[in-house]
Write a protein that holds these residues in place. Sequence first.
Motif, PDB file in Angstrom:
ATOM      1  N   ASP A 322       0.444  -1.445  -0.339  1.00  0.00           N
ATOM      2  CA  ASP A 322       0.630   0.045   0.084  1.00  0.00           C
ATOM      3  C   ASP A 322       0.722   1.057  -0.279  1.00  0.00           C
ATOM      4  O   ASP A 322       0.451   1.963   0.323  1.00  0.00           O
ATOM      5  N   GLY A 323       1.901   1.614  -1.162  1.00  0.00           N
ATOM      6  CA  GLY A 323       2.677   2.200  -1.001  1.00  0.00           C
ATOM      7  C   GLY A 323       1.786   4.217  -1.525  1.00  0.00           C
ATOM      8  O   GLY A 323       1.626   4.891  -1.359  1.00  0.00           O
ATOM      9  N   PRO A 324       1.497   3.666  -3.365  1.00  0.00           N
ATOM     10  CA  PRO A 324       1.279   4.666  -3.942  1.00  0.00           C
ATOM     11  C   PRO A 324      -0.806   4.144  -3.129  1.00  0.00           C
ATOM     12  O   PRO A 324      -1.404   3.392  -3.014  1.00  0.00           O
ATOM     13  N   LEU A 325      -1.077   5.396  -3.384  1.00  0.00           N
ATOM     14  CA  LEU A 325      -2.110   5.883  -3.106  1.00  0.00           C
ATOM     15  C   LEU A 325      -3.730   4.602  -3.690  1.00  0.00           C
ATOM     16  O   LEU A 325      -4.056   4.848  -2.875  1.00  0.00           O
ATOM     17  N   ASP A 326      -3.296   4.468  -5.276  1.00  0.00           N
ATOM     18  CA  ASP A 326      -4.180   4.006  -5.770  1.00  0.00           C
ATOM     19  C   ASP A 326      -4.235   2.396  -5.445  1.00  0.00           C
ATOM     20  O   ASP A 326      -3.846   1.754  -6.434  1.00  0.00           O
ATOM     21  N   ALA A 327      -3.473   2.029  -4.312  1.00  0.00           N
ATOM     22  CA  ALA A 327      -2.743   0.294  -4.583  1.00  0.00           C
ATOM     23  C   ALA A 327      -3.548  -0.060  -4.713  1.00  0.00           C
ATOM     24  O   ALA A 327      -4.174  -1.340  -5.080  1.00  0.00           O
ATOM     25  N   PHE A 328      -4.258  -0.057  -3.900  1.00  0.00           N
ATOM     26  CA  PHE A 328      -6.010  -0.356  -3.644  1.00  0.00           C
ATOM     27  C   PHE A 328      -6.250  -0.833  -4.211  1.00  0.00           C
ATOM     28  O   PHE A 328      -7.201  -1.792  -4.282  1.00  0.00           O
ATOM     29  N   VAL A 329      -6.812   0.040  -5.537  1.00  0.00           N
ATOM     30  CA  VAL A 329      -7.205   0.092  -6.784  1.00  0.00           C
ATOM     31  C   VAL A 329      -6.946  -1.094  -7.898  1.00  0.00           C
ATOM     32  O   VAL A 329      -7.126  -2.227  -8.473  1.00  0.00           O
ATOM     33  N   THR A 330      -5.285  -0.844  -7.604  1.00  0.00           N
ATOM     34  CA  THR A 330      -4.706  -2.077  -8.594  1.00  0.00           C
ATOM     35  C   THR A 330      -4.986  -3.301  -7.831  1.00  0.00           C
ATOM     36  O   THR A 330      -5.097  -4.388  -9.204  1.00  0.00           O
ATOM     37  N   GLY A 331      -4.883  -3.487  -6.662  1.00  0.00           N
ATOM     38  CA  GLY A 331      -5.417  -4.795  -5.439  1.00  0.00           C
ATOM     39  C   GLY A 331      -5.986  -4.736  -6.306  1.00  0.00           C
ATOM     40  O   GLY A 331      -6.725  -6.378  -6.101  1.00  0.00           O
ATOM     41  N   ARG A 332      -7.496  -4.013  -6.267  1.00  0.00           N
ATOM     42  CA  ARG A 332      -8.981  -4.540  -6.208  1.00  0.00           C
ATOM     43  C   ARG A 332      -8.486  -5.452  -7.480  1.00  0.00           C
ATOM     44  O   ARG A 332      -9.421  -7.292  -7.647  1.00  0.00           O
ATOM     45  N   ALA A 333      -8.180  -5.264  -8.396  1.00  0.00           N
ATOM     46  CA  ALA A 333      -8.634  -5.742  -9.941  1.00  0.00           C
ATOM     47  C   ALA A 333      -7.976  -7.373 -10.187  1.00  0.00           C
ATOM     48  O   ALA A 333      -8.024  -8.086 -10.614  1.00  0.00           O
ATOM     49  N   LEU A 334      -6.680  -7.568  -9.492  1.00  0.00           N
ATOM     50  CA  LEU A 334      -5.788  -8.753  -8.721  1.00  0.00           C
ATOM     51  C   LEU A 334      -6.504  -9.823  -7.847  1.00  0.00           C
ATOM     52  O   LEU A 334      -6.132 -10.602  -8.155  1.00  0.00           O
ATOM     53  N   GLY A 335      -7.200  -9.236  -7.354  1.00  0.00           N
ATOM     54  CA  GLY A 335      -7.994 -10.231  -6.145  1.00  0.00           C
ATOM     55  C   GLY A 335      -7.872  -9.927  -5.684  1.00  0.00           C
ATOM     56  O   GLY A 335      -8.811 -10.418  -4.347  1.00  0.00           O
ATOM     57  N   TYR A 336      -7.521  -8.435  -4.759  1.00  0.00           N
ATOM     58  CA  TYR A 336      -6.843  -8.480  -3.360  1.00  0.00           C
ATOM     59  C   TYR A 336      -8.212  -8.138  -2.495  1.00  0.00           C
ATOM     60  O   TYR A 336      -9.932  -7.105  -3.404  1.00  0.00           O
ATOM     61  N   ALA A 337      -8.354  -8.496  -1.736  1.00  0.00           N
ATOM     62  CA  ALA A 337     -10.164  -8.383  -0.725  1.00  0.00           C
ATOM     63  C   ALA A 337     -10.429  -6.721   0.358  1.00  0.00           C
ATOM     64  O   ALA A 337     -11.231  -6.064   0.634  1.00  0.00           O
ATOM     65  N   GLY A 338      -8.732  -6.710   0.700  1.00  0.00           N
ATOM     66  CA  GLY A 338      -8.737  -5.607   2.268  1.00  0.00           C
ATOM     67  C   GLY A 338      -7.691  -5.010   1.321  1.00  0.00           C
ATOM     68  O   GLY A 338      -6.394  -5.201   1.086  1.00  0.00           O
ATOM     69  N   VAL A 339      -7.119  -3.913   2.639  1.00  0.00           N
ATOM     70  CA  VAL A 339      -6.278  -2.897   2.524  1.00  0.00           C
ATOM     71  C   VAL A 339      -6.520  -2.814   4.448  1.00  0.00           C
ATOM     72  O   VAL A 339      -6.950  -2.454   4.940  1.00  0.00           O
ATOM     73  N   SER A 340      -4.682  -2.582   4.446  1.00  0.00           N
ATOM     74  CA  SER A 340      -4.459  -2.278   6.229  1.00  0.00           C
ATOM     75  C   SER A 340      -4.748  -0.689   6.986  1.00  0.00           C
ATOM     76  O   SER A 340      -4.433  -0.077   5.644  1.00  0.00           O
ATOM     77  N   SER A 341      -4.376  -0.573   8.004  1.00  0.00           N
ATOM     78  CA  SER A 341      -5.042   0.808   8.081  1.00  0.00           C
ATOM     79  C   SER A 341      -4.041   1.230   8.879  1.00  0.00           C
ATOM     80  O   SER A 341      -3.768  -0.411   9.938  1.00  0.00           O
ATOM     81  N   LYS A 342      -2.578   2.120   8.755  1.00  0.00           N
ATOM     82  CA  LYS A 342      -1.661   2.198   9.799  1.00  0.00           C
ATOM     83  C   LYS A 342      -1.799   3.688   9.482  1.00  0.00           C
ATOM     84  O   LYS A 342      -1.547   4.081   8.840  1.00  0.00           O
ATOM     85  N   ALA A 343      -1.370   4.460  11.299  1.00  0.00           N
ATOM     86  CA  ALA A 343      -1.447   5.384  11.266  1.00  0.00           C
ATOM     87  C   ALA A 343      -0.177   5.901  10.540  1.00  0.00           C
ATOM     88  O   ALA A 343      -0.106   7.458  10.754  1.00  0.00           O
ATOM     89  N   CYS A 344       0.909   5.594  10.699  1.00  0.00           N
ATOM     90  CA  CYS A 344       2.069   5.595   9.869  1.00  0.00           C
ATOM     91  C   CYS A 344       1.736   6.081   9.074  1.00  0.00           C
ATOM     92  O   CYS A 344       2.617   6.600   7.485  1.00  0.00           O
ATOM     93  N   LYS A 345       0.502   5.138   8.202  1.00  0.00           N
ATOM     94  CA  LYS A 345       0.895   5.498   6.363  1.00  0.00           C
ATOM     95  C   LYS A 345      -0.135   6.821   6.115  1.00  0.00           C
ATOM     96  O   LYS A 345      -0.838   6.798   4.758  1.00  0.00           O
ATOM     97  N   GLY A 346      -0.886   7.094   6.649  1.00  0.00           N
ATOM     98  CA  GLY A 346      -1.805   8.223   6.894  1.00  0.00           C
ATOM     99  C   GLY A 346      -2.655   7.971   7.469  1.00  0.00           C
ATOM    100  O   GLY A 346      -3.925   7.305   6.616  1.00  0.00           O
ATOM    101  N   VAL A 347      -3.297   9.098   8.091  1.00  0.00           N
ATOM    102  CA  VAL A 347      -5.026   9.338   8.392  1.00  0.00           C
ATOM    103  C   VAL A 347      -6.234   9.351   7.006  1.00  0.00           C
ATOM    104  O   VAL A 347      -7.214   8.528   6.986  1.00  0.00           O
ATOM    105  N   TRP A 348      -5.668  10.501   5.940  1.00  0.00           N
ATOM    106  CA  TRP A 348      -5.815  10.614   4.114  1.00  0.00           C
ATOM    107  C   TRP A 348      -6.570   9.462   3.469  1.00  0.00           C
ATOM    108  O   TRP A 348      -6.790   8.648   3.487  1.00  0.00           O
ATOM    109  N   ARG A 349      -5.453   8.293   3.813  1.00  0.00           N
ATOM    110  CA  ARG A 349      -5.011   7.265   3.048  1.00  0.00           C
ATOM    111  C   ARG A 349      -5.773   6.365   3.810  1.00  0.00           C
ATOM    112  O   ARG A 349      -6.910   5.837   3.237  1.00  0.00           O
ATOM    113  N   SER A 350      -6.250   5.951   4.814  1.00  0.00           N
ATOM    114  CA  SER A 350      -7.231   5.056   5.402  1.00  0.00           C
ATOM    115  C   SER A 350      -8.769   5.785   5.393  1.00  0.00           C
ATOM    116  O   SER A 350      -9.314   4.719   4.417  1.00  0.00           O
TER     117      SER A 350
END
Length: 475
Positions: A322-350
């Motif tokens: 979950d580096g680029p802000l659109d990583a979850f969008v890319t992941g969805r197309a590959l079959g990922y269903a989830g993404v982690s929330s960590k404050a160290c990656k950003g409140v707005w990202r979460s």
Amino acid sequence: MNAPRFTLLETQRFEWPFTLRLPFRFGVITVTQGRQAVVRARIRLEDGTEAWGIAAETLAAKWFDKNPALSDAQNESQLRRAIELATDATLAAGANTAFGHFADSYADVTKAAGAEALNPLVASYGRALLDRAMLDAVLKAKGVSFWTGMRANIGGMAAHGVAPDLAGFDFQQLLSGLSPLKQVHARHTVGLVDPITAADQESRVDDGLPETLEEIAAGYRHRYWKLKVGGNVAADVERLTRIASVLDRLHGGYHASLDGNEQYEDAEGALALWRAMQAEPRLAKLCASILFIEQPVKRARALETGMAVLAAERPVIIDESDGPLDAFVTGRALGYAGVSSKACKGVWRSLVNLARCRAWNAEEGRERYFMSAEDLTTLAGVCVQQDLALISLLGLPHVERNGHHFIDGFNGRPKAEAVRFMEAHPTLYADTPRGPRLAIRDGMLDLSSLETPGMGATLEPDTTAMEAMPKAAWP
């Protein structure tokens, strides 16, 4: 509530060292000590009001950038540099809302970081700390808590080109409808070298705190667990069998996540572990407990290889990818269903990723997409309180917590500071013969005291008992 616009006037940056009471191994590193970064930010609202805010986070080596050619000191310098880049961009930006400062600078800060060989995950660390410190300052200036302020959209969150897939999304409606949780389950991490029973120990710390998995289960009474695996199927199955022999005895059952730690080349490699687990009768109950599988594939390939074969068995989430802000969008197309929330990656990202979960689930007419709450050794005080305030707002019912186990309470901080935080948050911390510690009762954390002006904490740590953060030795 109108979202206040403000200007960043200055920052102060500090660090302090801590020592782990027990070694913690994840992926390619075994951690025995570390450093925490602390950022203070002074802002001026357009009405002339000034306020300070604060954020704290571990300078974690070998997580944001796992390149083995880099030393831990170089990893720490990368993260310091990320803070510098975010600060420089924001000081030059003029007035904006809290979300606007993040969104309007995201592309430029990420590009500047890339020009210095800092990956997007490293870049997000600097932005995350500064954004939290500034949001904390806004909340304190207005005298409101994080939960109250965010539900009123104090940060001015709105559809923005930084997340083009959410054009037209109603963030105001999303935020106003959130119901912060006042209690959450602590999901305990079982690291790769953690002792399962007393037979695994050649010596003991003997500090009166739980050391083995058996002791942790008996002392904290967790119902949620996070189990790390190392990439060797036979060794992982053997270790998981020993873990199951403890967890299967828990009264009332349990739930677990499986953390692949980027140890596999592709989904098929992780599937081989899952098949081996299913073939072991002693792992039947543990297999049934697995809620999701976290980041099994190395980040270099994780968003290039399909997850369908593994996702057919259990939902798979991204964490390190979950580096680029659109990583979850890319992941969805590959079959990922989830993404982690960590404050160290950003409140707005979460919050952007929460919006994606809501939008995609509505689109598909089922609750497929989700967020998990994960840890990066959040230490007692501002750090853990800000992360808990965030996952509470997101409505995530269990969160990986490991800082309270691997670090002894407020280790490295003045005793008076620890007592002040305990007195301000008497349900979150408890006094012990070794001083205040995070309080886990029947496997749960009580977050009710986080309803206080600021982002989960009105108090600040004693910065006079810290070192000034050195200028980053990077590149």
